[in-house]
Design a protein around this motif. Structure first.
Motif, mmCIF file in Angstrom:
data_model
loop_
_atom_site.group_PDB
_atom_site.id
_atom_site.type_symbol
_atom_site.label_atom_id
_atom_site.label_comp_id
_atom_site.label_asym_id
_atom_site.label_seq_id
_atom_site.Cartn_x
_atom_site.Cartn_y
_atom_site.Cartn_z
ATOM 1 N N LYS A 1 -30.739 45.664 46.393
ATOM 2 C CA LYS A 1 -31.371 45.566 44.876
ATOM 3 C C LYS A 1 -31.823 44.285 44.712
ATOM 4 C CE LYS A 1 -28.208 48.487 42.515
ATOM 5 N NZ LYS A 1 -27.273 48.570 41.279
ATOM 6 N N PRO B 1 -35.935 50.734 40.006
ATOM 7 C CA PRO B 1 -36.324 52.329 40.345
ATOM 8 C C PRO B 1 -36.907 52.770 38.972
ATOM 9 C CG PRO B 1 -34.775 51.541 41.629
ATOM 10 C CD PRO B 1 -34.766 50.522 40.562
ATOM 11 N N GLY C 1 -36.557 56.104 38.810
ATOM 12 C CA GLY C 1 -35.977 57.381 38.788
ATOM 13 C C GLY C 1 -34.631 57.386 39.694
ATOM 14 N N PRO C 2 -33.901 58.423 39.910
ATOM 15 C CA PRO C 2 -32.805 58.459 40.790
ATOM 16 C C PRO C 2 -32.872 58.122 42.213
ATOM 17 C CG PRO C 2 -33.575 60.843 40.396
ATOM 18 C CD PRO C 2 -34.560 59.763 39.665
ATOM 19 N N TYR C 3 -33.335 56.889 42.716
ATOM 20 C CA TYR C 3 -33.459 56.469 44.048
ATOM 21 C C TYR C 3 -33.170 54.630 43.853
ATOM 22 C CZ TYR C 3 -37.967 54.885 42.418
ATOM 23 O OH TYR C 3 -39.144 54.372 41.816
ATOM 24 N N ASN C 4 -32.990 54.055 45.230
ATOM 25 C CA ASN C 4 -32.682 52.652 45.199
ATOM 26 C C ASN C 4 -34.078 52.112 45.737
ATOM 27 O OD1 ASN C 4 -30.005 52.221 44.338
ATOM 28 N ND2 ASN C 4 -29.772 53.943 45.735
ATOM 29 N N SER D 1 -38.196 52.086 49.463
ATOM 30 C CA SER D 1 -38.988 53.035 48.654
ATOM 31 C C SER D 1 -40.477 52.639 48.628
ATOM 32 C CB SER D 1 -38.297 53.337 47.401
ATOM 33 O OG SER D 1 -36.971 53.822 47.869
#
Length: 127
Positions: A6, A13, A15-18, A30
């Motif tokens: 991070k 992010p 949404g539910p991601y890193n 990502s």
């Protein structure tokens, strides 16, 4: 083992991601879009500026993981209009020279998050 990467120097992010996952010596980044990490503003009015910001966001994540663009072995480029390929490729070539550039694919898609024009993900390897 997996380590979550991070940084505040790339967009958080949406949404539910890193931003990225480091697994062993491989970093999976990502897809990045043109969100200015400082202001949170979306920058999509100028394609060259947009592509530059996307690649700068990728660089920031690489830096946080202790890597740089030379460690990138694969990129995936998603674009909303294949007619923009030349402009995107021109900016991309400022970051990756043809002799050591990573493998990649470029795919036109119907829509991208926040209706941006370009999204790029990457895989990098520590060596």
């Amino acid at each position: 083992m997996k380590k979550i990467i991070k940084t505040n120097n790339a967009p958080a992010p949406i949404g539910p991601y890193n931003q990225a996952i480091l697994s062993g010596n491989t970093l999976y980044i990502s897809g990045q879009i043109a969100i200015d990490p400082k202001s949170g503003d979306l920058k999509i009015n100028d394609l060259e500026e947009e592509t530059t910001l996307v690649l700068e966001n990728l660089k920031a994540i690489l830096t946080e993981a202790g890597l740089n663009l030379n460690h990138v072995v694969k990129t995936s480029i998603f674009i909303s209009d294949m007619n923009n390929f030349g402009k995107i490729n021109d900016v991309y070539s400022r970051y990756f020279d043809s002799e050591s550039a990573p493998a990649r694919e470029t795919v036109e898609v119907a829509n991208l998050p926040k209706f941006v024009n370009v999204e790029i993900s990457a895989i990098a390897v520590k060596f």
